[in-house]
Scaffold this motif. Structure first.
Motif, PDB file in Angstrom:
ATOM      1  N   LYS A  22      36.249  12.486  50.819  1.00 40.30           N
ATOM      2  CA  LYS A  22      35.825  11.086  51.025  1.00 40.30           C
ATOM      3  C   LYS A  22      35.034  10.607  49.808  1.00 40.30           C
ATOM      4  N   ASN A  23      34.109  11.449  49.339  1.00 42.35           N
ATOM      5  CA  ASN A  23      33.195  10.976  48.295  1.00 42.35           C
ATOM      6  C   ASN A  23      33.806  10.974  46.900  1.00 42.35           C
ATOM      7  N   ARG A 122      18.144   4.081  50.644  1.00 43.71           N
ATOM      8  CA  ARG A 122      19.319   4.039  49.773  1.00 43.71           C
ATOM      9  C   ARG A 122      19.177   2.978  48.671  1.00 43.71           C
ATOM     10  N   ILE A 124      19.309   1.116  44.921  1.00 41.18           N
ATOM     11  CA  ILE A 124      20.318   1.190  43.853  1.00 41.18           C
ATOM     12  C   ILE A 124      19.698   0.795  42.519  1.00 41.18           C
ATOM     13  N   ASP A 125      18.407   1.104  42.375  1.00 41.56           N
ATOM     14  CA  ASP A 125      17.724   0.758  41.119  1.00 41.56           C
ATOM     15  C   ASP A 125      18.344   1.468  39.915  1.00 41.56           C
ATOM     16  N   LEU A 126      18.838   2.681  40.103  1.00 42.12           N
ATOM     17  CA  LEU A 126      19.448   3.399  38.963  1.00 42.12           C
ATOM     18  C   LEU A 126      20.778   2.759  38.574  1.00 42.12           C
ATOM     19  N   SER A 168      21.948  10.293  40.242  1.00 44.78           N
ATOM     20  CA  SER A 168      22.563   9.511  41.316  1.00 44.78           C
ATOM     21  C   SER A 168      24.083   9.647  41.218  1.00 44.78           C
ATOM     22  N   VAL A 169      24.732  10.061  42.299  1.00 47.11           N
ATOM     23  CA  VAL A 169      26.183  10.240  42.268  1.00 47.11           C
ATOM     24  C   VAL A 169      26.888   8.901  42.044  1.00 47.11           C
ATOM     25  N   THR A 170      26.696   7.957  42.936  1.00 41.60           N
ATOM     26  CA  THR A 170      27.414   6.684  42.747  1.00 41.60           C
ATOM     27  C   THR A 170      26.768   5.836  41.652  1.00 41.60           C
ATOM     28  N   ASP A 311      24.535  17.133  52.003  1.00 42.78           N
ATOM     29  CA  ASP A 311      25.513  16.768  53.049  1.00 42.78           C
ATOM     30  C   ASP A 311      25.867  17.942  53.945  1.00 42.78           C
ATOM     31  N   ILE A 333      16.688  15.664  48.602  1.00 44.55           N
ATOM     32  CA  ILE A 333      17.477  14.494  48.197  1.00 44.55           C
ATOM     33  C   ILE A 333      17.171  13.299  49.088  1.00 44.55           C
ATOM     34  N   TYR A 334      17.223  13.493  50.380  1.00 43.10           N
ATOM     35  CA  TYR A 334      16.848  12.428  51.340  1.00 43.10           C
ATOM     36  C   TYR A 334      15.758  13.005  52.239  1.00 43.10           C
ATOM     37  N   ARG A 377      26.709  13.340  58.940  1.00 44.69           N
ATOM     38  CA  ARG A 377      26.639  14.802  58.883  1.00 44.69           C
ATOM     39  C   ARG A 377      25.819  15.354  60.051  1.00 44.69           C
TER      40      ARG A 377
END
Ligand code: EPZ
Length: 423
Positions: A22-23, A122, A124-126, A168-170, A311, A333-334, A377
């Motif tokens: 998915k990711n 979540r 999205i500053d990066l 950051s992944v995305t 995850d 991470i979270y 998850r």
């Protein structure tokens, strides 16, 4: 609302095939916005999250077709609308993956700010920092992130994407997808190294992008003028695979996941071995067999790749609930990703949460109970716990799990589970 009714006391045994990731699929499908001509993406999992992204791509002027063989064809037909609507983006926050490709190719974007979700704010500053560094002018307009690129186009530059959580992944996939069309050279420092980022970069190179350092924390991108549509096969889903292996651990089973990438799961297989599971690792298979003696406790900390994936934290915590001893699970991470903890407590687990750490006192077995799914998850963890527990479990709000797992009850029933989906 649907729920899953799960018979307890089952051992998961047998072979199960991993679906496409998915990711990896989400940023890769979004990146087809960058290409001229048609792209054919294979091994795209049938998930509600993917369907939402495909709907957004249609909204952004693409012809999108799911072929009989399961492949997805994407052809950009009309680049005049670059607004990803609130209705769609709020259904799936990862829709923010279209931001980079829109800025890179169309030099404009209007993407609704992604909602938060139960695992955290979540931010999205990066993403914004990286895209602004390339020259995109970002602003917030009534909940929409608006980006405009000056007439000269994006300018290559050095971008540091390291945040408090490593990378950051995305954020990386968005900056990478914009940089491929920037003038000159872009260096992304502290880029995410997850296999899903590598899969995207591999496809971009085959489209004609120039990217060095793929898989490393430093990506160097030489801007090009155009990219062409290609055929690409998505990597297997390492998190789905790891979920089934955790299922073997908690149910004292023996599961072989086929069509997976063992090299993407080294932290998980290492941890399973530490827990006492017998592992057999092939070219594209992983077998996890319970040792028939109680699982051993482990200390587990989630980190960016190649560390232990966040995850898989909930699924492995569920297994550690029935280990013989005290485990410590730390979420780096979270820090709030513990929605599964109160639900596991209802099933008889003994957990003590302090900050972003949970101390797990192993118990001989869990007891079935009605529980509520929350994040994707955590839902999977509760389903695994339900398979192992004494008595039946009902997992409510099951739409969460359909976001990230293709036909999960079918796959688990194929391994001997007793799961029914009830409206
Ligand atoms: C991706 O989310 C995955 N989603 C998540 O999987 C996964 O948990 C996460 O990476 C971490 O591995 C997709 O790929 C679609 P991040 P992403 O940006 O990219 C903070 C699942 O279950 N951060 O790597 O959104 C952030 O709050 C989902 O399949 C900032 O501070 O994650 C988090 O603490 C859940 N600023 C950490 O970094 C930013 O601009 C990692 O986030 C971006 C992120």
């Amino acid at each position: 609302m649907e729920k899953l009714v799960i018979e307890g006391g089952k051992r998961l045994q047998g072979r199960v095939a991993a679906s496409g990731s998915k990711n990896a699929a989400l940023p890769i499908l979004a990146a087809c916005l960058l290409a001229e001509g048609t792209s054919v993406i294979r091994n795209v999992p049938r998930l509600s999250d993917v369907e939402i992204l495909l709907a957004i791509l249609r909204e952004l002027g693409c012809r999108v077709e799911r072929r009989a063989d399961g492949a997805v064809e994407i052809e950009v037909k009309d680049e005049s609308n670059s607004t990803a609507s609130y209705e769609l983006v709020t259904k799936m926050r990862a829709s923010v993956c279209v931001l980079g490709p829109l800025i890179g190719r169309r030099r404009t974007a209007r993407v609704s700010m992604p909602g938060g979700c139960v695992i955290g704010v979540r931010p999205i500053d990066l993403h914004e920092k990286g895209l602004s560094a390339l020259g995109a002018r970002m602003s917030l307009d009534h909940g929409y992130l608006v980006a405009e690129v000056p007439p000269g186009g994006l300018q290559g530059t050095d971008v540091f994407l390291g945040g408090a959580f490593g990378s950051s992944v995305t954020g990386t996939t968005n900056v990478l997808a914009a940089a491929v069309y920037a003038n000159g050279t872009t260096v992304i420092e502290s880029a995410a190294c997850e296999p899903e980022v590598v899969d995207l970069a591999d496809m971009l190179v085959r489209m004609g992008a120039k990217i060095e350092g793929i898989g490393s924390p430093r990506l160097t991108i030489e801007g090009v003028k155009t990219l062409k549509g290609v055929e690409h096969t998505i990597i297997p889903d390492r998190i789905e695979a790891g979920t089934f292996l955790a299922g073997a651990a908690i149910t004292r089973g023996d599961v072989t996941v086929t069509g997976c990438r063992p090299d993407h799961l080294r932290a998980a297989t290492h941890t399973l071995r530490e827990m006492g599971m017998h592992l057999e690792i092939g070219k594209d298979t992983i077998r996890a067999k319970h040792p028939e003696t109680p699982l051993k406790p482990v200390d587990l900390t989630t980190l960016v790749y190649p560390g232990f994936p966040t995850d898989l934290q909930a699924q492995f915590m569920a297994a550690l609930c029935v280990a013989d001893g005290i485990s410590v699970v730390t979420e780096k991470i979270y820090p709030d990703r513990f929605m599964h903890v109160p639900e596991l407590l209802r099933m008889g687990a003994e957990l003590r949460k302090t900050g972003s750490t949970v101390v797990v006192h192993g118990v001989p077995h869990l007891v079935g109970a009605p529980v509520r799914a929350s994040d994707l998850r955590a839902s999977a963890a509760l389903i695994l716990a339900g398979c192992a527990a004494w008595g039946d479990t009902e997992v409510h709000e099951i739409h969460h799990v359909d976001r990230g797992y293709e036909r999960i009850e079918e796959k688990l029933n194929g391994l001997g589970a007793g799961i029914q989906r009830v409206k």
